[in-house]
Design an enzyme around this catalytic site. Structure first.
Site, PDB file in Angstrom:
ATOM      1  N   HIS B 468       0.834  -1.198   0.000  1.00 13.68           N
ATOM      2  CA  HIS B 468       0.000   0.000   0.000  1.00 13.68           C
ATOM      3  C   HIS B 468       0.868   1.246   0.000  1.00 13.68           C
ATOM      4  CE1 HIS B 468      -2.992   2.920   1.927  1.00 13.68           C
ATOM      5  NE2 HIS B 468      -3.404   2.680   0.718  1.00 13.68           N
ATOM      6  N   GLU B 470      -0.140   4.999   0.056  1.00 15.95           N
ATOM      7  CA  GLU B 470      -0.966   6.201   0.062  1.00 15.95           C
ATOM      8  C   GLU B 470      -0.021   7.379  -0.170  1.00 15.95           C
ATOM      9  OE1 GLU B 470      -4.272   7.048   0.151  1.00 15.95           O
ATOM     10  OE2 GLU B 470      -3.390   9.020  -0.193  1.00 15.95           O
ATOM     11  N   GLU B 539      -8.429   6.971  -6.027  1.00 15.50           N
ATOM     12  CA  GLU B 539      -8.612   8.423  -6.166  1.00 15.50           C
ATOM     13  C   GLU B 539      -7.938   8.995  -7.405  1.00 15.50           C
ATOM     14  OE1 GLU B 539      -7.145   7.448  -3.067  1.00 15.50           O
ATOM     15  OE2 GLU B 539      -9.023   7.237  -1.978  1.00 15.50           O
ATOM     16  N   GLU B 563     -16.109   1.820   0.770  1.00 14.94           N
ATOM     17  CA  GLU B 563     -15.770   2.588   1.971  1.00 14.94           C
ATOM     18  C   GLU B 563     -16.890   3.543   2.380  1.00 14.94           C
ATOM     19  OE1 GLU B 563     -12.194   4.714   0.997  1.00 14.94           O
ATOM     20  OE2 GLU B 563     -13.172   5.963  -0.498  1.00 14.94           O
TER      21      GLU B 563
END
Lengths: 756, 756
Positions: B468, B470, B539, B563
């Site tokens: 991951h 971010e 996103e 989510e």
């Protein structure tokens, strides 16, 4: 040292005229701090009891940004009370990795005032359907730190980590420098993107009227912001003979500061200059009603693409704002205040950093006789779509094997350490000012530049190549390729890179001197250090002494360099100003040494250098830099080989430097002792009026004799019509002897003193 | 196919009504091109002789930028003459690396029109002191290419390399889509930074009135630009039953397109929505006088920080603008038009790319029961100033060794391929929306996450960890660390990364869907491919089929995902809309599989998922993705282990897919044949009204028997008050059998058909 204990500010209301003061170690400079009736931080500064900075406010205006700490609807400008006041003394001597002197004394008295502000503001307390209003009080604490040296002061804002001020965005910094009169100033138009204008000399009151003509609108990156905006370092002289210089130190992850002069017309005028995006924004605390007095400079930071000036996270500080002062102009040049205000060296191993003399494949492209690019075949190119082996060469490409070998031979023969080669890498066909992101890869050589062969050839002769990375200001592209580009340098044995930032910044809207770009420049220096690479960054932000912390930053351009002698020329006094202004923050890669000043003698370029040949030798001393280029063509040096002997001999690292004479824009004379040797070199440079120097050699070792060679302007030398008239005189001298030297208009002299 | 030979435009004046037309291979779609009386490119489109796009103009408005090709004072909008017209046919079948079908047929007829424009403009001819004016004529050539498929069209602008158009900056693209009536549309508010709003269903004429309520102003990144701006892919339905979809394909180094509806009020209104930075800019060619007819959509590109829309270098093209159409809604879902308009696979080796089922340490943080960050000790952190071994843990950090091992065990036991772990790396203490550039390093694990041990442990059980990253939308920071982060992944055996772009873009002023960000997303995918890493970007820009060219782009979020079931919930019809809209450009990492829909059962979160348990199983089929998460907690799956059997069994790569039923926002039923097997899976999902499905199994192999397991809503199931009521029925079926299935409100079903 005078001290005054602070009264702890326990009351919520600001205390009026709470004050502390601190003097310099020798007592000449006095700094007073107070809070005014609105709780505004205020300081003033005197030198031998003469006003240098009249009472001036300090503070920052914050942006109402959605991504800031909770409810930042108050500025850091007023309503402060004094919480603590600390006075201390510091005295330490440190050794720079390279420099004008072997050691530097860092001796100051310090005043640190802790200020607290309570802001009350409406806050929505409800959630979702039931909003409610409440007044919430926040305490915010800042520290303003003053360091007072014998040759000036530094002050900065510090923001301790605190819940109520974790993140904030700066709308503008409002640091004032209220001058006591209509001083003479040597200034450049304030600009977000270029520092390459000619310096203006005028009274402060004349700045506004002179601005339009001061801007070279032809420069591709002009971003002037105010009719009274000027750059730092700003050198001034008062009518009664004080020299004052305003600049900054240690500007790292912060926007570069300009100065905006508040003059009599500031309030009335809203006229903007063509191309400007901003005008004077008064301090929001009551300034509309009470403008600072005339001749007050106010800080003006470089904005980001959205117009804001900085994103901050506590704990953090601003750079130091510096005011140097003396009644002797020579002190402006010998000052180490900017370096001292920077952090000590951050690198563990500095053994690979070394001063360097170099020549390069460069001047003939600048003059227009040859080209950086390899082909003229295409309207534009895309790096990944060209087979370079198949394109048609334009026949003008300078960075070819044959020519580079010629330069390597020249460097080897003359004791030069490195050879810069510009235009070695693909992409120069359409590189500048096209909003072209993927402009260079910094790794692929043109077909006529054999990178392995040339490096091997250079190394076999004891010479290194000096890498060139023109980024075309496409910084994202550079960062994407930088690691591999540095690996390539390591592979082939380069240990220094000249970087360039020509043209408008990509991403669009950003500026050369913004917080993000300042971060970028330093990021490059830090990444380069990991590869043991020295950096010489052109068109980057004017330096602020960061080379103390990162001594692999061996040079910057950040001003109008020798290249402008091919773009119309610079005034003869230009190099008598730069040491007072541009050089305050760090060395400049000025690339001196033009022997054939009339370019039309060997090219179609009608521009010419306003300097005599002897004067050009002086620059190796008066323009201190650990990186010195012999910028002219090898054949020009061979033509004047007796004069070139000085460039062969001159050092570029020093144990001692003594400024013998100095007056801004008039003349500079300096003697320097070469590092690790008993030898001295002296240089003198003057403006268009000529100069007489009488130099007493009382700095030489007692009892020692020196072979003295004097390279001087001939009697009839003149920068315009007789620049190549020089004399070379040899004699033996000793301590206490006197040299009388005549500098021609636009001329100078150079002296070598080799211990026998 | 009807063709019409073009008259070569030899005259300087535009030819009126020069036209070409081309039909789809099956003849249902007809595309006509013409130049109108002003020389404006114009097209129209019909389906079975019914109007789909009424005559609509094409063209681009250029910015008057200082860094563009010489004298770009004319737009690419009008004054064109036809130079050439080429019609051709293409028919090819290709095999995607992963997908809904084993092969894809790319069959279209193409019309390419070459247009030339002569612009005359004043040019300063003098130099320096003697400026002179002259009118200079420039010829500029563009190509507009149309591809007409049986299920829709694509059109794009192409800009050949030419001296007069080397570089240009786009002010706005003016591609019109004139709708023939007041269609029903499923739309999202046009926005430069978020696609995570709930879809609105309304008539076109109702968009303006609905806009304010359509925007979730609480989203941190809302950047709405117009009261009639909507996003693509935009699904519409005409009153007479045509399904029309507008989107784009192959949007790489170009800004993402939105659509702005020109309605009756457009001309009069200048009101801007709060937070908007732009409003409708009419086509500068006469549009003020003659607005397009009502129900015309006009392209609106995402700007950069300075408001401009794109920097272009010829040769180049725009993305394809697509209009899909059918009278059968199922064709909207089975269409491969977007993929077909993308370039073939650019990777030589795709052996390392594989569809993936995964679970992850994620949902409990989303719900708020545990945290990504490790400590609550500081108001903010700086990565280089924290000794993580010494900080005080908050006790809520989910990505710890014990928990991750639990997930690895669960994945290994249940045949899941990978385990995502969010919050493994330092920086989550203050990561989002703080304008904090240096927010993560993507390399340093929290002290309770032993990266080596956990990867070794996972590998020993046949499972991989899923990385991951971010980025917090600090893209420069990500690019600075990406290479080392990918090296770290290679070192420990990760082969996939979920990236994230939460919050406003750093550098400030940029937007999620700008040209520079689209370039960034693709840069990450290309760099990842060099490391054999698959990318699942959250996103990021809504996909446009680039996964054909770069099949390691295995997923995107780019819409309101699961989510939001923890942030207030999404409507039950949400997942019956997404396949018509968001999924047109590529798969979505929707993260389905929430079994315990009422979050308050196990947390303090009062939100709840509007879906039945059986419905959640259906999503593994109706929401096609090669990357499928089992998003709920292991203990929730263990509680409903019989239903979880379907997730264990279901494939995520397919040889064949048959859409059996479809109606936007109502229901979708699809049958898919698992890659390389004879097994089929069927999923049906409906909105809040329930649905009855009658499925004839005529797609099964003749003569073969299948173990059929049906996971269905129980008779009293309901997404709101009885979501966990499901039945599991097993039987043996054969080709031609019929399944009658009832979907509860907000429910669905899942069927596995395993060949005996």
């Amino acid at each position: 040292m005078t001290t005054k204990r602070a009264i702890l500010g326990l009351l919520m209301l600001p205390l009026i005229a709470v004050a502390g003061n601190v003097t310099s170690p020798n007592g000449n400079i006095e700094l007073k701090f107070s809070l005014d009736e609105k709780g505004r931080p205020t300081y003033e500064m005197t030198y031998k009891d003469r006003a240098v900075v009249l009472p001036s406010h300090l503070g920052l205006e914050l942006a109402r940004d959605k991504h800031a700490s909770p409810d930042l609807n108050g500025h850091l400008l007023d309503g402060f009370r004094l919480i603590d006041e600390k006075i201390s003394t510091f005295d330490e001597t440190w050794r720079p990795v390279w420099g004008e002197t072997a050691t530097i004394r860092n001796h100051y008295n310090e005043l640190a005032v802790t200020l607290r502000q309570t802001i009350e503001e409406p806050k929505y307390m409800g959630n979702g359907n039931e909003p409610g209003l409440a007044l919430i009080a926040h305490d915010r604490t800042i520290i303003i730190r003053f360091r007072v040296y014998d040759d000036g002061i530094g002050l900065r804002y510090e923001f301790p980590q605190q819940q109520e001020l974790s993140y904030f965005v700066i709308q503008e910094e409002h640091t004032e420098f209220a001058m006591a009169g209509d001083h003479t100033a040597w200034w450049l138009p304030g600009d977000y993107d270029t520092q390459e204008q000619e310096t203006q000399e005028s009274k402060l009151s004349e700045i506004r009227g002179r601005m339009q003509e001061a801007v070279n609108w032809g420069n591709s990156s002009v971003a002037v912001f105010s009719p009274t905006g000027v750059q730092t370092s700003l050198q001034m002289k008062t009518d009664d003979g004080l020299y004052i210089n305003i600049h900054e130190a240690a500007c790292a992850d912060y926007s570069t500061m300009h100065l905006e002069l508040v003059d009599a017309q500031t309030k009335a005028l809203t006229t903007k200059l063509g191309g400007s995006s901003n005008a004077y924004t008064p301090n929001p605390v009551g300034c509309a009603a009470e403008l600072p007095q005339p001749f007050t400079f106010v800080s003006h930071l470089t904005p980001d693409a959205t117009g804001l000036k900085g994103c901050m996270q506590t704990p953090c500080t601003t750079p130091w704002r510096t005011v140097m002062v003396s009644d002797d102009a020579r002190d402006m040049l010998s000052s180490n205040l900017i370096l001292n205000l920077n952090e000590p060296c951050a690198l563990d191993d500095v053994s690979w950093i070394h001063p360097t003399k170099y020549c390069g494949v460069w001047w003939e492209m600048i003059v227009g006789k040859s080209s950086w690019n390899y082909t003229d075949e295409f309207p534009s190119i895309k790096l990944d779509q060209i087979d370079w082996k198949k394109v048609k060469p334009n026949g003008r490409h300078a960075a070819n094997n044959e020519k580079v070998k010629r330069y390597i031979d020249f460097a080897a023969k003359n004791g030069l350490d490195q050879v810069l080669v510009e235009g070695w890498n693909v992409g120069w066909e359409d590189w500048a000012n096209l909003w072209k992101r993927d402009v260079f890869d910094f790794q692929t050589a043109y077909p006529d530049f054999d990178i392995k062969m040339l490096n091997d050839y250079a190394h076999s002769k004891g010479v290194k190549l000096l890498m060139h990375h023109e980024t075309s200001s496409s910084t994202q592209n550079y960062e994407r390729h930088m690691e591999k580009a540095f690996q390539l340098m390591n592979k082939y044995g380069y240990d220094a890179v000249k970087t360039g930032y020509v043209g408008d910044i990509i991403p669009r809207g950003d500026h050369h001197y913004s917080q993000s770009m300042n971060n970028h420049y330093l990021y490059v220096v830090k990444e380069a250090a990991k590869h043991h690479i020295m950096v010489n960054a052109h068109e980057a932000t004017r330096p602020t002494g960061l080379c103390r912390t990162y001594p692999n930053l061996v040079g910057n351009e950040s001003a109008r360099g020798t290249e402008y002698e091919a773009f119309g020329g610079s005034r003869p006094d230009h190099t008598c100003i730069l040491p007072f202004t541009r050089l305050q923050g760090g060395p400049m890669d000025y690339t001196p040494g033009i022997f054939v000043t009339k370019l039309k003698e060997w090219s179609n370029n009608t521009s010419w250098a306003r300097i005599t040949l002897a004067g050009s030798l002086a620059l190796y001393l008066t323009m201190y830099s650990p990186l010195q280029m012999a910028a002219d063509l090898p054949e020009h040096y061979e033509r004047f080989d007796d004069a070139f002997q000085f460039i062969r001999d001159v050092a570029c690292d020093w144990d001692e430097s003594i400024y013998l004479e100095a007056e801004p824009a008039d003349y500079i004379t300096v003697a320097r002792k070469a590092k690790g040797t008993p030898n001295w070199f002296i240089g003198g440079k003057c403006d268009e009026n000529g100069h007489q120097s009488v130099i007493k050699l009382d700095f030489l070792d007692k009892g020692r004799k020196y072979d003295c060679t004097i390279y001087a302007d001939a009697r009839d030398a003149h920068y315009e019509n007789n620049p190549q008239a020089y004399t070379i005189t040899k004699k033996v001298v000793k301590k206490g002897d006197i040299l009388k030297l005549t500098e021609a208009p636009g001329g100078g002299f150079a002296v070598s003193l080799m211990a026998k």
